[in-house]
Write a protein that holds these residues in place. Structure first.
Motif, PDB file in Angstrom:
ATOM      1  N   ILE A   1      68.261  54.505  16.575  1.00 36.80           N
ATOM      2  CA  ILE A   1      68.735  55.474  17.579  1.00 36.80           C
ATOM      3  C   ILE A   1      67.694  55.580  18.674  1.00 36.80           C
ATOM      4  O   ILE A   1      66.517  55.872  18.399  1.00 36.80           O
ATOM      5  N   GLY A   2      68.103  55.351  19.919  1.00 44.69           N
ATOM      6  CA  GLY A   2      67.164  55.436  21.037  1.00 44.69           C
ATOM      7  C   GLY A   2      67.466  56.624  21.930  1.00 44.69           C
ATOM      8  O   GLY A   2      68.607  56.854  22.315  1.00 44.69           O
ATOM      9  N   LEU A   3      66.422  57.399  22.251  1.00 46.95           N
ATOM     10  CA  LEU A   3      66.525  58.505  23.205  1.00 46.95           C
ATOM     11  C   LEU A   3      65.495  58.246  24.298  1.00 46.95           C
ATOM     12  O   LEU A   3      64.285  58.273  24.034  1.00 46.95           O
TER      13      LEU A   3
ATOM     14  N   PHE B   1      67.494  47.909  34.068  1.00 45.73           N
ATOM     15  CA  PHE B   1      67.241  49.329  33.879  1.00 45.73           C
ATOM     16  C   PHE B   1      65.823  49.574  33.349  1.00 45.73           C
ATOM     17  O   PHE B   1      65.292  48.775  32.573  1.00 45.73           O
ATOM     18  N   TRP B   2      65.246  50.705  33.769  1.00 46.75           N
ATOM     19  CA  TRP B   2      63.900  51.082  33.344  1.00 46.75           C
ATOM     20  C   TRP B   2      63.918  52.452  32.682  1.00 46.75           C
ATOM     21  O   TRP B   2      64.691  53.330  33.074  1.00 46.75           O
ATOM     22  N   GLY B   3      63.051  52.628  31.679  1.00 43.01           N
ATOM     23  CA  GLY B   3      63.008  53.909  30.996  1.00 43.01           C
ATOM     24  C   GLY B   3      61.715  54.132  30.238  1.00 43.01           C
ATOM     25  O   GLY B   3      60.871  53.240  30.105  1.00 43.01           O
ATOM     26  N   TYR B   4      61.571  55.357  29.755  1.00 44.33           N
ATOM     27  CA  TYR B   4      60.463  55.741  28.876  1.00 44.33           C
ATOM     28  C   TYR B   4      61.088  56.247  27.584  1.00 44.33           C
ATOM     29  O   TYR B   4      61.903  57.178  27.605  1.00 44.33           O
ATOM     30  N   VAL B   5      60.737  55.640  26.460  1.00 47.35           N
ATOM     31  CA  VAL B   5      61.360  55.970  25.181  1.00 47.35           C
ATOM     32  C   VAL B   5      60.707  57.217  24.586  1.00 47.35           C
ATOM     33  O   VAL B   5      59.501  57.240  24.336  1.00 47.35           O
ATOM     34  N   LEU B   6      61.532  58.233  24.329  1.00 46.06           N
ATOM     35  CA  LEU B   6      61.042  59.478  23.739  1.00 46.06           C
ATOM     36  C   LEU B   6      61.092  59.445  22.216  1.00 46.06           C
ATOM     37  O   LEU B   6      60.142  59.858  21.542  1.00 46.06           O
ATOM     38  N   LYS B   7      62.212  58.980  21.659  1.00 41.78           N
ATOM     39  CA  LYS B   7      62.415  58.971  20.210  1.00 41.78           C
ATOM     40  C   LYS B   7      63.140  57.683  19.818  1.00 41.78           C
ATOM     41  O   LYS B   7      64.008  57.209  20.550  1.00 41.78           O
ATOM     42  N   LEU B   8      62.808  57.153  18.604  1.00 41.79           N
ATOM     43  CA  LEU B   8      63.420  55.910  18.182  1.00 41.79           C
ATOM     44  C   LEU B   8      63.455  55.811  16.649  1.00 41.79           C
ATOM     45  O   LEU B   8      62.820  54.936  16.063  1.00 41.79           O
TER      46      LEU B   8
ATOM     47  N   LYS C   1      58.685  55.345  16.580  1.00 46.68           N
ATOM     48  CA  LYS C   1      59.648  55.174  15.491  1.00 46.68           C
ATOM     49  C   LYS C   1      59.234  55.957  14.256  1.00 46.68           C
ATOM     50  O   LYS C   1      58.049  56.133  13.996  1.00 46.68           O
ATOM     51  N   TRP C   2      60.239  56.427  13.520  1.00 45.76           N
ATOM     52  CA  TRP C   2      60.004  56.977  12.197  1.00 45.76           C
ATOM     53  C   TRP C   2      61.174  56.604  11.309  1.00 45.76           C
ATOM     54  O   TRP C   2      62.237  56.190  11.788  1.00 45.76           O
TER      55      TRP C   2
END
Length: 329
Positions: A156-158, A184-191, A210-211
């Motif tokens: 799951i990517g946020l 597209f460009w982004g900064y991953v908060l949760k994975l 990641k967890w």
């Protein structure tokens, strides 16, 4: 630029500026019946015994893939060249994902909160796209990797949608440009992921947050239903239900997604993945998506983002991917 793509891109921007508010069976953390322990960066990690990763460590011959998955089209992968890399452990880049599905939703979110969650070093190079005053964009994606160099898993990517490093942040116009270029460009908060192999490789090798937790990715005749379990309570925390769209295109589409983050030494890095979308569709209808939040840690985190308008929903029942290792920016 094809007329249909340009029209769709302008349609999304128009919808953005015209809106301001957002009006089964459990799949556990994957524990294969037969596992073996391997060393990754000094950590003992369970992997499928005799699986792709156990045998080939991210570098399986395509002849093996062709024999084990004869239904998979490998023509694109034959054009790509892997190279040995040191990403905290020896691996190969890019990592191949042969048979996968995903659903992605893009919502508006509180701009100040998005900036607050990004490190100052990252903000110095990229910033959240401001769609209108006080509102940025967040992407929530559910992936199921059915067959890849890392065996199989769910993720799951946020992510915060940002401008490209070195480019001006022009808000909706930057978004329009990224959509037109499929870049597209982004900064991953949760994975969160549901295998320890995916977690360790992502944290050590790709500097990603990641967890390990339970994730269910189910399909019915009409929808995709994803459940994310809280890692502490083991209860369903987030339910993500999306509609299967009927107007699915089988025209091949290439999409690049890049991320900017900090490595283990605090250096700014970028990595990217290229997706070959074989079947895909999209919608901006709020009826296409239902997001239900509970009381767990991920739900609490998402609630703080103050999600608003659904900007776009992407239904991609079939795609292939190549994930490239990060490099210092």
């Amino acid at each position: 630029m094809k007329t249909r793509t340009l029209a769709a891109a302008f349609g999304v921007i128009f919808n953005l500026l015209a809106s301001s508010s957002w009006a089964g069976d459990r799949t556990v953390v994957k524990q294969p019946e037969t596992t073996t322990m391997i060393d990754i960066a000094g950590q003992q990690v369970p992997v499928v015994k005799g699986g792709l990763y156990d045998r080939y460590r991210s570098n399986p011959p395509l002849s093996v893939i062709a024999a084990e998955a004869p239904d998979v089209d490998l023509s694109w992968f034959r054009q790509l060249k892997k190279e040995r890399v040191d990403i905290g452990f020896e691996s190969y880049s890019p990592n191949f994902y042969y048979k996968n599905s995903r659903v992605t939703t893009i919502f508006t979110a509180d701009l100040d909160k998005l900036k607050e969650l990004m490190p100052a070093e990252v903000l110095a190079k990229v910033q959240p796209l401001q769609i209108w005053p006080g509102r940025g964009l967040i992407a929530l994606t559910a992936y199921t990797y059915r067959y890849c160099d890392n065996d199989s898993y769910e993720e799951i990517g946020l992510s915060v949608i940002t401008n490209k490093p070195g480019s001006f942040n022009l808000g909706p116009f930057s978004l329009l440009g990224q959509m037109m270029d499929s870049d597209f460009w982004g900064y991953v908060l949760k994975l969160p992921v549901n295998t320890e192999l995916a977690r360790v490789r992502g944290v050590v090798g790709y500097n990603l947050p990641k967890w390990l937790t339970d994730i269910s990715y189910k399909e019915t005749d009409k929808s995709v239903v994803v459940e994310i379990f809280d890692a502490q309570t083991r209860k369903v925390d987030v339910t993500f239900e999306t509609r299967k769209l009927s107007d699915v295109s089988s025209k091949e589409s290439m999409v690049k997604n890049s991320f900017t983050n900090l490595d283990q030494k605090g250096r700014l890095t970028t990595g990217y993945t290229i997706s070959r979308q074989l079947r895909h569709a999209s919608s901006s209808s709020a009826d296409s998506v239902k997001l239900t939040l509970g009381d767990g840690s991920l739900s609490t985190y998402i609630k703080a983002l103050k999600l608003g308008t659904l900007v776009k929903y992407e239904y991609v029942p079939e795609f292939q991917g190549a994930l490239y290792s990060p490099k210092v920016l």
